[in-house]
Write an enzyme that holds these catalytic residues in place. Sequence first.
Site, short mmCIF file in Angstrom:
data_model
loop_
_atom_site.label_atom_id
_atom_site.label_comp_id
_atom_site.label_asym_id
_atom_site.label_seq_id
_atom_site.Cartn_x
_atom_site.Cartn_y
_atom_site.Cartn_z
N ASP A 331 0.86 -1.17 0.00
CA ASP A 331 0.00 0.00 0.00
C ASP A 331 0.90 1.23 0.00
O ASP A 331 2.12 1.11 0.05
CB ASP A 331 -0.98 0.00 1.18
CG ASP A 331 -0.28 -0.20 2.51
OD1 ASP A 331 0.96 -0.25 2.52
OD2 ASP A 331 -0.98 -0.29 3.54
N THR A 724 33.03 -32.61 15.87
CA THR A 724 33.60 -31.53 15.06
C THR A 724 32.66 -30.96 13.98
O THR A 724 32.69 -29.79 13.71
CB THR A 724 34.94 -31.97 14.41
OG1 THR A 724 34.68 -32.99 13.48
CG2 THR A 724 35.93 -32.45 15.44
P1 ATP Z 1 -3.40 3.17 1.24
O1 ATP Z 1 -4.39 2.19 0.73
O2 ATP Z 1 -2.20 3.28 0.40
O3 ATP Z 1 -3.08 3.03 2.70
P2 ATP Z 1 -5.26 5.33 1.69
O4 ATP Z 1 -5.02 5.68 3.10
O5 ATP Z 1 -5.53 6.45 0.75
O6 ATP Z 1 -4.05 4.60 1.04
P3 ATP Z 1 -7.74 4.21 2.49
O7 ATP Z 1 -7.47 4.27 3.94
O8 ATP Z 1 -8.50 3.07 1.91
O9 ATP Z 1 -6.44 4.29 1.64
O10 ATP Z 1 -8.49 5.57 2.15
C1 ATP Z 1 -9.10 5.72 0.91
C2 ATP Z 1 -9.49 7.17 0.71
O11 ATP Z 1 -10.46 7.54 1.67
C3 ATP Z 1 -8.35 8.16 0.91
O12 ATP Z 1 -7.61 8.36 -0.25
C4 ATP Z 1 -9.09 9.42 1.32
O13 ATP Z 1 -9.54 10.12 0.18
C5 ATP Z 1 -10.28 8.89 2.08
N1 ATP Z 1 -10.05 8.91 3.51
C6 ATP Z 1 -9.00 8.44 4.18
N2 ATP Z 1 -9.12 8.62 5.50
C7 ATP Z 1 -10.30 9.21 5.69
C8 ATP Z 1 -11.04 9.66 6.83
N3 ATP Z 1 -10.57 9.51 8.07
N4 ATP Z 1 -12.22 10.23 6.64
C9 ATP Z 1 -12.72 10.36 5.40
N5 ATP Z 1 -12.10 9.98 4.29
C10 ATP Z 1 -10.91 9.41 4.42
#
Ligand code: ATP
Length: 887
Positions: A331, A724
């Site tokens: 990721d 050994t």
């Molecule tokens: P990776 O998969 O490489 O870890 P990532 O963190 O972007 O990347 P996800 O955690 O699946 O992957 O997040 C997907 C998308 O959701 C992000 O790109 C962002 O746009 C959105 N996102 C991430 N965190 C939040 C949050 N706390 N609240 C709302 N939207 C979020």
Amino acid sequence: MTRLTSPLLTLLNTRHEKRTITHARFVMRGADVAVETGLTKREVLAAREAHGWNELPAMAQAGPWRVLLRQFTSFLVLILIVAAAVALALGERMDAVTIALVVFLNAGLGFVQEWKAETALGALRDLLSPQAMVLRDGQEQVIPAREVVPGDILVLVPGAKIAADAMVIHATELAVDESVLTGESVPVSKNDDQAPSVYAGTSVTAGRAEARVMATGGATEFGKIANLTGSVGVKTTNLQLKLGQLARQLGIAALLVAAGVVCLGLLLGRDLTEMVMTGLSLAVAMVPEGLPAVVTITLALGATAMVRRQALARRLQAVETLGAASTICTDKTGTLTENKMTATKVWTFDRQYDVTGTGYDPAGHIEADGIRLRASDDPVLAALLETGLHCSHAHLERDGDSWKMVGAPTEGALITLGYKGWCDLPLDRAILAEIPFSSARKKMSVLYQSGGHVDVLTKGAPEQVLKACTEIMTQGGPRPLTAAVRETVVEAYSDLAQKGLRVMALARKPAPDDQLSEDAMIFVGLVGIIDPPRAEVRQAISLARAAGIRVIMITGDSPITAGAIAGQLDLNVSRQLTGADLDALDDAALSEILREDVLFARTKPEQKMRIVSALQAQGQIVAMTGDGVNDAPALKQADIGISMGVRGTDVARDASDLVLLDDNFATIVGAIGEGRRQFANVQKFVRYLLSSNAGEVIALVVNIAIGGPLVFLATQILWMNLVTDGVTAVALGLEKSEPDQMEQQPRRKDTAILGRSGIITIIVLGTYTGLSSLWIFFSLMDQGVELARTTAFTAMVVFEKISVFAFRSLRLTGWRIGWFSNPFLLLALTVTLGAQVLAVYWGPLQVLLKTVPMGLDQWITIALFTLPLLIVPEILKAVRLSIQRTK
Ligand code: ATP
């Protein structure tokens, strides 16, 4: 309207108040609900006094006595005990004593090795001990799970393993996987209006909750049926299985050969006692009983070496498989990048802003057209900052002179942005409801109450948020989100993403009916967040490329941001696919695309599984990273599931084989190098041990066939094999990586440890050492059989020791790897050759081994026969390398 205070001031002046507010926002579901603050320190101590630690009686870990006893139960020892008994029965008291001594010495060596392995694994197990988030003294804290006491308030978040049996007090969309208890694989939904229980050992799959602990340790439901300890898999690895099998096959062959030799000897009229003893020693010579133990210690020490490189192998199997990894699916956020997020750009329909400062320190400012702005100067900016600040679970804490962010980094960046813009933090605010974030939905919303009105606040991936909006906020008020305006937003979003920024969209709407719905929203703006690539990753990617390992990025982030980061890291990408594209492909098309340099963006964790399976179908050995709950199936499916030590969830960790203690991609590449080193070393010492044994067997068998007097005595064979060789083999297992190890293609998973070339080497070397010692034996016969035998015996020991140099690398010359680069081996050689000198000149050993002192002539003869063992393999390797180079 309640007086609004600057959050910065609140933080600076009333730290405690701020903490409580932060927490109250999460638990309050209406003004009448009391705010939970959790147990105090004193209450915790009292509860611990009454109920003890939250742990089960530890899984019986083998104690030193058990490990020592284990040394006397092997097949080898049984043969030796029979040999000693036979020797005694035949009146050979000295032989019986020698064999008994060898048994004890061998047991001692075995004990030291196994105990070291056992303690190394124990230390790894401790590193894996589970954690729990609790609320104590009004603060959320992460503590070791064993410290949880009844009465504690557990804070449950997706991916957390529940540390004790508890009753839910507040919950938002809580779903729990109880399959460990019930076998039911569908997550069970828990609503707080029924005050449901959650159980130790189960895990949260979605939502958030707080639950009061009712039972801990052995009193939990799980405690009644199972053991809580996170275990380092002590499961036998493939390598151990294969070697065990090899040892068994050789054992049977040894018994057959030994029986054959005894019969042959008797037919030729040899003495019965002598033949029985020879037969037994021959069996001992051939059975490589020590092999599985040497492998275990090599893998266990290897796992310890990996921890030093920040990679924790949860199963020994991982160490072995890692060396064969041919594709890493990783990721982006946190693994390739720092996961330290700072908002640097803000876009709204009629104004764009730059943000200064780095990290989570609110000491920066927001400016547009060179003018510094605060929320109070700009209503659209105020709406945007407020949305980012309250649609969140993160918060900032003062930590001495610096600031600490608690929560998800993306949210932390938005909170910090709110502080930089002096956004207001009203005291009467409350979150009434929430639709939580998930990687599949890629957005989250809250129903937020403040100053007498209620709003829906949403934040998430721009595509997702934009879909839910019908209007856009401007300085002149909301206006319709026409196709043309949508186009403008998409352009702005692409612009930010192209710079490698992570882009979050924010939207809101009034909710006079107090309903939380995500439609007909007003788009407020975009925030561009910088998450710089980790400094060491670029080099790690090029190292992986040189080592023939493909790196595929699979991220939830947008294709543009992901592409820009890939560019910054020099990661080859010829094709980009989104999760939606992936769904539209059939398996054959996916398999075809996976042969290209592909990058997957906007994927859902569930899709990782398909990618892993498709790669595995192509014969790839896949290492896959994952940190969330939904990553668990893909982590299990991958040949090496890799979870994150810092930001990962318990569920992902449980499903993985390897935990990255620093979440860093470069650590994976380092661990693969370590895995390669270990497999190569196992290959080296297996071949070495077998070629030593082969020499002895050939000398003995040929000698009996031609009717000579015994060339080696039983006790001498035991000395060679057990005293050994074992020490030398362990030292060979500690050989450093070969200098060009990471320039080689990954090995195939089914690569044989011996292989054709290994067998040929063993036969050729064995024939040379066997026949040479036999020749020495017969050439000295006229000076007395004792001297001839002592010299042949010593020659064999020296041959075996010196031939180890041929096995230090199976490809490279000694000059290339450095003759002195393995100090353990040099030490082992000094000790074992020293022991052989004692065997020849020291009275007590002379008696035991029936040796006589040798003269200089004999040593020179031995040296002459040893020389080719040192030179020929070097020449052959050099020739082969130069042929390969010219090809
Ligand atoms: P990776 O998969 O490489 O870890 P990532 O963190 O972007 O990347 P996800 O955690 O699946 O992957 O997040 C997907 C998308 O959701 C992000 O790109 C962002 O746009 C959105 N996102 C991430 N965190 C939040 C949050 N706390 N609240 C709302 N939207 C979020």
